[in-house]
Motif scaffolding. Structure first.
Motif, PDB file in Angstrom:
ATOM      1  N   ASP A  10      93.307  46.866 104.557  1.00 34.70           N
ATOM      2  CA  ASP A  10      93.353  46.801 103.090  1.00 34.70           C
ATOM      3  C   ASP A  10      91.997  47.106 102.451  1.00 34.70           C
ATOM      4  OD1 ASP A  10      96.031  46.188 103.101  1.00 34.70           O
ATOM      5  OD2 ASP A  10      95.702  44.016 103.016  1.00 34.70           O
ATOM      6  N   GLU A  11      90.910  46.860 103.185  1.00 37.04           N
ATOM      7  CA  GLU A  11      89.567  47.116 102.652  1.00 37.04           C
ATOM      8  C   GLU A  11      89.114  48.567 102.876  1.00 37.04           C
ATOM      9  OE1 GLU A  11      87.443  42.787 103.269  1.00 37.04           O
ATOM     10  OE2 GLU A  11      87.760  44.048 105.039  1.00 37.04           O
ATOM     11  N   MET A  12      89.851  49.291 103.728  1.00 26.86           N
ATOM     12  CA  MET A  12      89.480  50.680 104.029  1.00 26.86           C
ATOM     13  C   MET A  12      90.035  51.628 102.981  1.00 26.86           C
ATOM     14  SD  MET A  12      90.169  50.964 108.093  1.00 26.86           S
ATOM     15  CE  MET A  12      89.576  49.727 109.225  1.00 26.86           C
ATOM     16  N   ASN A  13      89.290  52.727 102.776  1.00 24.95           N
ATOM     17  CA  ASN A  13      89.826  53.775 101.907  1.00 24.95           C
ATOM     18  C   ASN A  13      90.759  54.658 102.746  1.00 24.95           C
ATOM     19  OD1 ASN A  13      88.285  55.812 103.244  1.00 24.95           O
ATOM     20  ND2 ASN A  13      86.545  55.441 101.882  1.00 24.95           N
ATOM     21  N   ASP A  14      91.386  55.604 102.110  1.00 25.26           N
ATOM     22  CA  ASP A  14      92.371  56.446 102.801  1.00 25.26           C
ATOM     23  C   ASP A  14      91.757  57.197 103.984  1.00 25.26           C
ATOM     24  OD1 ASP A  14      94.310  55.607 101.031  1.00 25.26           O
ATOM     25  OD2 ASP A  14      94.210  57.404  99.770  1.00 25.26           O
ATOM     26  N   GLU A  15      90.554  57.725 103.805  1.00 24.29           N
ATOM     27  CA  GLU A  15      89.902  58.482 104.880  1.00 24.29           C
ATOM     28  C   GLU A  15      89.590  57.575 106.072  1.00 24.29           C
ATOM     29  OE1 GLU A  15      86.223  61.659 105.495  1.00 24.29           O
ATOM     30  OE2 GLU A  15      86.207  60.340 103.751  1.00 24.29           O
ATOM     31  N   GLN A  16      89.098  56.374 105.808  1.00 14.90           N
ATOM     32  CA  GLN A  16      88.804  55.427 106.880  1.00 14.90           C
ATOM     33  C   GLN A  16      90.073  55.048 107.637  1.00 14.90           C
ATOM     34  OE1 GLN A  16      86.915  52.595 104.242  1.00 14.90           O
ATOM     35  NE2 GLN A  16      84.890  52.990 105.170  1.00 14.90           N
ATOM     36  N   ARG A  17      91.132  54.743 106.900  1.00 19.03           N
ATOM     37  CA  ARG A  17      92.403  54.376 107.541  1.00 19.03           C
ATOM     38  C   ARG A  17      92.931  55.524 108.387  1.00 19.03           C
ATOM     39  NH1 ARG A  17      93.282  51.480 103.038  1.00 19.03           N
ATOM     40  NH2 ARG A  17      94.348  53.157 101.942  1.00 19.03           N
ATOM     41  N   ARG A  39      82.556  52.857 108.588  1.00 16.76           N
ATOM     42  CA  ARG A  39      82.050  52.810 107.213  1.00 16.76           C
ATOM     43  C   ARG A  39      81.660  54.210 106.738  1.00 16.76           C
ATOM     44  NH1 ARG A  39      81.409  47.867 105.177  1.00 16.76           N
ATOM     45  NH2 ARG A  39      81.817  46.144 106.576  1.00 16.76           N
ATOM     46  N   ASN A  40      81.407  55.086 107.706  1.00 14.85           N
ATOM     47  CA  ASN A  40      81.190  56.506 107.418  1.00 14.85           C
ATOM     48  C   ASN A  40      82.202  57.257 108.295  1.00 14.85           C
ATOM     49  OD1 ASN A  40      80.387  59.190 107.418  1.00 14.85           O
ATOM     50  ND2 ASN A  40      78.207  58.686 107.313  1.00 14.85           N
TER      51      ASN A  40
END
Length: 144
Positions: A10-17, A39-40
């Protein structure tokens, strides 16, 4: 307690997920230092691509692990050393071989390719080149 908080989905953005999901689906690592890398997401993807490139090389699993352990030991990197020692034992390195790398000593094997992998890794780390191939020098003339 980790030094860097582990992101929940839930804390990740779409790219991270997307990177984490692809990593899990392909059986690639996604824990340990990858919790910081995510995180990157481009960094995490590049690290995984580099690992895949090395794994797809002509080096055997033992040769790859000898090089990996040699690099971790050179930098006195405690976490990678510990993790890669476990991996080394899983793929067939002996404790004696791991101890020799830890002591920065001669590798106790008669396998010429493994000895060469160990020697080249040490030379690259110490000299930033090899005795057979010195470090590349920048061109002395400007490009036309």
């Amino acid at each position: 307690m980790t030094r860097i908080a582990i992101l929940t989905p839930d804390e990740m953005n779409d790219e991270q997920r997307a990177v984490i999901d692809a990593s899990k689906a392909n059986g690639k690592p996604h824990g340990g230092p990858f919790w910081a890398y995510i995180r990157n997401p481009k960094l995490m993807q590049n690290v995984q691509n580099t690992g895949a490139c090395i794994a797809d090389s002509s080096l055997s699993a033992r040769e790859q692990q000898i090089v990996t352990l040699t690099v971790a030991r050179f930098w006195s990197a405690k976490y990678p050393w510990a993790a890669q020692c476990r991996n080394g034992l899983k793929i067939g390195l002996t404790q004696q071989e791991i101890d020799a790398i830890n002591a920065r000593g001669a590798l106790p094997t008669d396998d010429k390719r493994e000895l060469l992998a160990h020697r080249v890794a040490n030379e690259l780390l110490a000299d930033k080149g090899t005795k057979a191939m010195p470090p590349m020098q920048p061109p002395q003339q400007p490009l036309a």
